[in-house]
Design an enzyme around this catalytic site. Sequence first.
Site, PDB file in Angstrom:
ATOM      1  CG  ASN A  37      -1.803  -4.302  -4.340  1.00  9.74           C
ATOM      2  OD1 ASN A  37      -2.544  -4.194  -5.378  1.00  9.74           O
ATOM      3  ND2 ASN A  37      -1.690  -2.695  -4.055  1.00  9.74           N
ATOM      4  CG  HIS A 122      -3.871   7.526   3.571  1.00  2.63           C
ATOM      5  ND1 HIS A 122      -3.135   6.585   2.555  1.00  2.63           N
ATOM      6  CD2 HIS A 122      -3.685   6.606   4.574  1.00  2.63           C
ATOM      7  CE1 HIS A 122      -2.711   5.365   3.352  1.00  2.63           C
ATOM      8  NE2 HIS A 122      -3.246   5.419   4.572  1.00  2.63           N
ATOM      9  NE  ARG A 147       0.000   7.368   4.601  1.00  2.00           N
ATOM     10  CZ  ARG A 147       0.422   6.573   3.929  1.00  2.00           C
ATOM     11  NH1 ARG A 147       0.840   5.471   4.190  1.00  2.00           N
ATOM     12  NH2 ARG A 147       0.365   6.580   2.600  1.00  2.00           N
ATOM     13  CE1 TYR A 159       3.341   3.777   0.037  1.00  2.00           C
ATOM     14  CE2 TYR A 159       3.654   5.157   1.937  1.00  2.00           C
ATOM     15  CZ  TYR A 159       3.173   4.469   1.161  1.00  2.00           C
ATOM     16  OH  TYR A 159       1.836   3.736   2.177  1.00  2.00           O
ATOM     17  CG  ASP A 211       4.283   4.008   5.389  1.00  2.00           C
ATOM     18  OD1 ASP A 211       5.466   3.676   5.425  1.00  2.00           O
ATOM     19  OD2 ASP A 211       3.302   3.485   4.917  1.00  2.00           O
ATOM     20  CG  HIS A 213       6.319   2.403   1.691  1.00  2.00           C
ATOM     21  ND1 HIS A 213       6.640   1.519   0.640  1.00  2.00           N
ATOM     22  CD2 HIS A 213       4.886   1.989   2.160  1.00  2.00           C
ATOM     23  CE1 HIS A 213       5.433   0.849   0.312  1.00  2.00           C
ATOM     24  NE2 HIS A 213       4.542   1.105   1.106  1.00  2.00           N
ATOM     25  CD  GLU A 237       2.933   2.484   8.024  1.00  2.00           C
ATOM     26  OE1 GLU A 237       2.337   3.486   8.253  1.00  2.00           O
ATOM     27  OE2 GLU A 237       2.670   1.643   7.083  1.00  2.00           O
ATOM     28  CD  GLU A 263       2.311  -1.508   5.136  1.00  2.00           C
ATOM     29  OE1 GLU A 263       1.713  -0.416   5.623  1.00  2.00           O
ATOM     30  OE2 GLU A 263       3.008  -1.246   3.954  1.00  2.00           O
ATOM     31  NE  ARG A 284       1.065   0.300   9.330  1.00  2.00           N
ATOM     32  CZ  ARG A 284      -0.033   0.374   8.734  1.00  2.00           C
ATOM     33  NH1 ARG A 284      -0.872   0.528   9.724  1.00  2.00           N
ATOM     34  NH2 ARG A 284      -0.162   0.484   7.394  1.00  2.00           N
ATOM     35  CG  HIS A 313      -1.986  -2.836   5.791  1.00  2.00           C
ATOM     36  ND1 HIS A 313      -1.836  -3.577   4.684  1.00  2.00           N
ATOM     37  CD2 HIS A 313      -1.690  -1.592   5.221  1.00  2.00           C
ATOM     38  CE1 HIS A 313      -1.626  -3.189   3.481  1.00  2.00           C
ATOM     39  NE2 HIS A 313      -1.376  -1.860   3.956  1.00  2.00           N
ATOM     40  CG  ASP A 317      -3.418  -2.792  -0.832  1.00  2.00           C
ATOM     41  OD1 ASP A 317      -2.991  -1.701  -0.811  1.00  2.00           O
ATOM     42  OD2 ASP A 317      -3.101  -3.577  -0.127  1.00  2.00           O
ATOM     43  CD  GLU A 340      -3.208   2.365   6.147  1.00  2.00           C
ATOM     44  OE1 GLU A 340      -2.747   1.096   6.516  1.00  2.00           O
ATOM     45  OE2 GLU A 340      -2.535   2.901   5.191  1.00  2.00           O
ATOM     46  CD1 TRP A 403       7.389   2.121  -4.686  1.00  2.00           C
ATOM     47  CD2 TRP A 403       6.150   0.615  -3.528  1.00  2.00           C
ATOM     48  NE1 TRP A 403       6.366   2.639  -4.440  1.00  2.00           N
ATOM     49  CE2 TRP A 403       5.503   1.762  -4.036  1.00  2.00           C
ATOM     50  CE3 TRP A 403       5.644  -0.392  -2.860  1.00  2.00           C
ATOM     51  CZ2 TRP A 403       4.317   1.952  -3.595  1.00  2.00           C
ATOM     52  CZ3 TRP A 403       4.076  -0.034  -2.406  1.00  2.00           C
ATOM     53  CH2 TRP A 403       3.332   0.972  -2.846  1.00  2.00           C
TER      54      TRP A 403
END
Length: 403
Positions: A37, A122, A147, A159, A211, A213, A237, A263, A284, A313, A317, A340, A403
Amino acid sequence: MRIVDAEVVVTSPGRNYVLLKLTTSDGHTGWGDATLNGRELAVAAYLSEHVLPLLDGRDASRITDTWGFLYRGAYWRRGPVTMTAISAVDQALWDIKGKAAGLPVYELLGGRCRDGVTVYGHASGAGIEETVAGVQDFLDRGYRAVRAQSRIPGLVATYGIGTGVSEVYEPAVGAVPMEEIWETGPYLDFVPRMMARIRAELGYGFDVLHDAHHRLTPIQAATLGRSLEPYRLFWLEDPTPAEDQSAFRVIRSHTITPLAVGEVFNSVWDCQQLIGERLIDYVRTSVTHAGGITHVRRIFDFADLHGVQTGAHGAGDLSPVGIAANLHVDMAIPNFGIQEYMGHVEPTARVFDVGYHYSEGMLHVSDRPGLGVDVNEDAARAYPYVPRQLPVVRLRDGSMHNW
Ligand code: GCO
Ligand code: MG
């Protein structure tokens, strides 16, 4: 069974996907997912310029040998671009092997260890109430693991928040990245309150995940993990950027909240310490980004030796080919934890004929030979590549964050 043709297909039915198609002398075709991605064309070029010329005439049945040829042969090992490209070749070769044998890939990996693959969905919302309602919605649809992410009050963008019309959000938009502002204080205050409400209103009869992130420092992650302990998360996560593997010693020594990482990893060496020292509970890594079925199986076996389970993961994407490849591995390994599953935006179904299906909290792979996903190449051509960048994050003082 020689490889006689190899083609990279880039398509964008709502999101960008890079696919590899291999054809053999006896007429079998195999598909592999090569989607990275935000850096899609780097993998497409790596494949077209540096990998496909090497495949011409190779014996398609020699999967492990081809893996080593591409991994060792490049000299410049690892990295997301190289490993995603190798992954695509590996998946396509497993697809071909299954089709040639007339068997789904999970049969070639040792057969089914379970009836289906338990997935988590999600849920997200603009605040706690919406997020609780989102979790309830997944439970109503039979999910047993969800999640939960929410917009953080005071922050403009957070996020993991869906658009409201679908849980299948696409954070990558536009040729220039969106910029978000991050503040750790409000986040650390908010997430335990969100989880408290989820458990108070919906109980403890399902698994809840979250998550972070990559946003926290080790001690902040330890603080969050400890404050979430009463709500018994399935996992927390990516609390910190995991290239710093020893950071997890700090987190681990302070909290019993289970941890999931990986991931963004592309090789077993990225998680050697995390798994070897039992610093995480779930790994992951995905088939698409970590060297294909051949290498991910080795990561998962290494994890099994250290009591670590899998949680691959499966964001939108990853193309349906990559998701299917993960599902075949999930079916065949003893230490499967969870998978996931975000699903894909609507036009994706026009390009991919997907053999797997969702029912009652699980994905079920099809018994089609190979990976079980067909690609409609005419439809793929109707959705040309669209440049899209993932967002970037700054702190309040303007400095760059993760991010
Ligand atoms: C997840 C991930 C994704 C990533 C995305 C980046 O847990 O599903 O964090 O949301 O951000 O895959 O391309
Ligand atoms: Mg994640």
